[in-house]
Scaffold this motif. Structure first.
Motif, PDB file in Angstrom:
ATOM      1  N   LYS A 164    -123.726 -45.793  -6.996  1.00  0.00           N
ATOM      2  CA  LYS A 164    -122.706 -44.808  -7.344  1.00  0.00           C
ATOM      3  C   LYS A 164    -121.398 -45.556  -7.598  1.00  0.00           C
ATOM      4  O   LYS A 164    -120.861 -46.189  -6.697  1.00  0.00           O
ATOM      5  CB  LYS A 164    -122.502 -43.787  -6.228  1.00  0.00           C
TER       6      LYS A 164
ATOM      7  N   SER B  18    -122.743 -51.226  -5.467  1.00  0.00           N
ATOM      8  CA  SER B  18    -121.848 -50.380  -6.263  1.00  0.00           C
ATOM      9  C   SER B  18    -120.440 -50.948  -6.286  1.00  0.00           C
ATOM     10  O   SER B  18    -119.779 -50.960  -7.338  1.00  0.00           O
ATOM     11  CB  SER B  18    -121.845 -48.953  -5.706  1.00  0.00           C
ATOM     12  N   ARG B  19    -119.959 -51.445  -5.138  1.00  0.00           N
ATOM     13  CA  ARG B  19    -118.609 -52.013  -5.080  1.00  0.00           C
ATOM     14  C   ARG B  19    -118.522 -53.293  -5.912  1.00  0.00           C
ATOM     15  O   ARG B  19    -117.507 -53.536  -6.588  1.00  0.00           O
ATOM     16  CB  ARG B  19    -118.221 -52.282  -3.631  1.00  0.00           C
TER      17      ARG B  19
ATOM     18  N   ALA C 298    -118.353 -52.140  -9.532  1.00  0.00           N
ATOM     19  CA  ALA C 298    -117.085 -51.469  -9.820  1.00  0.00           C
ATOM     20  C   ALA C 298    -115.941 -52.477  -9.885  1.00  0.00           C
ATOM     21  O   ALA C 298    -115.028 -52.348 -10.713  1.00  0.00           O
ATOM     22  CB  ALA C 298    -116.808 -50.411  -8.761  1.00  0.00           C
TER      23      ALA C 298
ATOM     24  N   GLU D 200    -117.502 -45.386  -8.654  1.00  0.00           N
ATOM     25  CA  GLU D 200    -116.388 -44.445  -8.705  1.00  0.00           C
ATOM     26  C   GLU D 200    -115.537 -44.631  -9.945  1.00  0.00           C
ATOM     27  O   GLU D 200    -114.732 -43.762 -10.269  1.00  0.00           O
ATOM     28  CB  GLU D 200    -115.511 -44.615  -7.456  1.00  0.00           C
ATOM     29  N   THR D 201    -115.700 -45.758 -10.615  1.00  0.00           N
ATOM     30  CA  THR D 201    -114.930 -45.980 -11.829  1.00  0.00           C
ATOM     31  C   THR D 201    -115.236 -44.880 -12.846  1.00  0.00           C
ATOM     32  O   THR D 201    -116.405 -44.599 -13.098  1.00  0.00           O
ATOM     33  CB  THR D 201    -115.282 -47.343 -12.451  1.00  0.00           C
TER      34      THR D 201
END
Length: 259
Positions: free
Chosen positions: A111, A248-249, A252, A113-114
């Motif tokens: 997931k 995910s991080r 991103a 968030e960008t």
């Protein structure tokens, strides 16, 4: 006998030349004429008298007749348009879309968030499978601001290192035609057989060198996941919830860093 014949002749003339009989015959003929006219009027419904203009053409005669039985219809204007005109107004190239993340089942729970990021998970996909999906997007003239391709475990299952490298090169070459910023997400240190770990480690080392040489950013997930068995599920391959959050991080961060 002769006298009787003359009498009969006079009687015949008297009966059939009687004035009333003559008038009756005239009335009958007039009635027949009227009935014929009425019958003709009922048979032909034409508001315009027929114009007969015979034109001699050899032994044939052409007769022009009115179109009978048709009703006068009011003329309605017809609106016409060129159905091909929208094509001329369509731009030759589609506008650049959002970032694209494409991989096998490793990215199932990723997931990001960008904003405006598409994550495409192709379960069991290898480099050639990802290439086939990118080719479909290429044929549709799709363009992306950034493309992240995760190179994972399914590629090393072939046990053909050189062929795997060639396939990976082709994937990134195609992706470079779809975006000006292509990023490679490196493999995870799985907890399976020693052979698989060795092959993935070698692939990770090769990618860390090849990507910078070809203007491709490299995400070194090996360092982030090494020595952290809690970041993988019980199968030792797919990331856990915490592992998916870390992956995910990492992605991103690369998307924001190249903005």
């Amino acid at each position: 006998m002769q006298g009787d014949s003359q009498a009969d002749g006079e009687d015949f003339r008297t009966r059939y030349t009687h004035p009333n009989l003559i008038e009756d015959c005239k009335s009958a003929r007039a009635l027949d004429t009227a009935l014929d006219a009425i019958s003709l009027e009922n048979t032909v419904h034409c508001s315009v008298p027929a114009e007969v203009e015979p034109v001699e053409q050899g032994n044939w005669v052409t007769v022009s007749r009115c179109s009978c039985g048709t009703k006068h219809r009011s003329s309605v204007p017809i609106t016409t348009s060129n159905r091909f005109s929208p094509l001329s107004e369509t731009p030759t190239e589609n506008p650049v879309e959002s970032a694209l993340v494409i991989c096998d089942s490793i990215t199932r729970n990723v997931k990001i968030e960008t904003p405006a990021t598409i994550v495409t998970c192709l379960s069991g996909a290898r480099a050639l499978d990802i290439k086939a999906n990118l080719k479909v997007l290429t044929n549709a003239n799709r363009k992306f601001s950034k493309i992240i391709i995760h190179v994972g475990t399914d590629d090393v299952r072939l046990r053909q290192s050189e062929i795997t490298k060639i396939n990976i090169k082709e994937v990134f070459e195609l992706a470079s035609t779809m975006s000006g910023s292509v990023i490679c997400s490196g493999p995870l240190p799985v907890r399976r057989s020693d052979e698989m770990v060795s092959r993935l480690s070698s692939l990770n080392v090769w990618l860390s060198k090849w990507c910078p040489q070809n203007n491709i950013e490299f995400i070194d997930n090996w360092k982030s996941f090494w020595g952290r068995p809690d970041l993988l599920k019980r199968d030792g391959i797919h990331p856990s919830w915490d592992g998916a959050a870390l992956l995910s991080r990492n992605m991103a961060h690369s998307l924001r860093d190249k903005t």
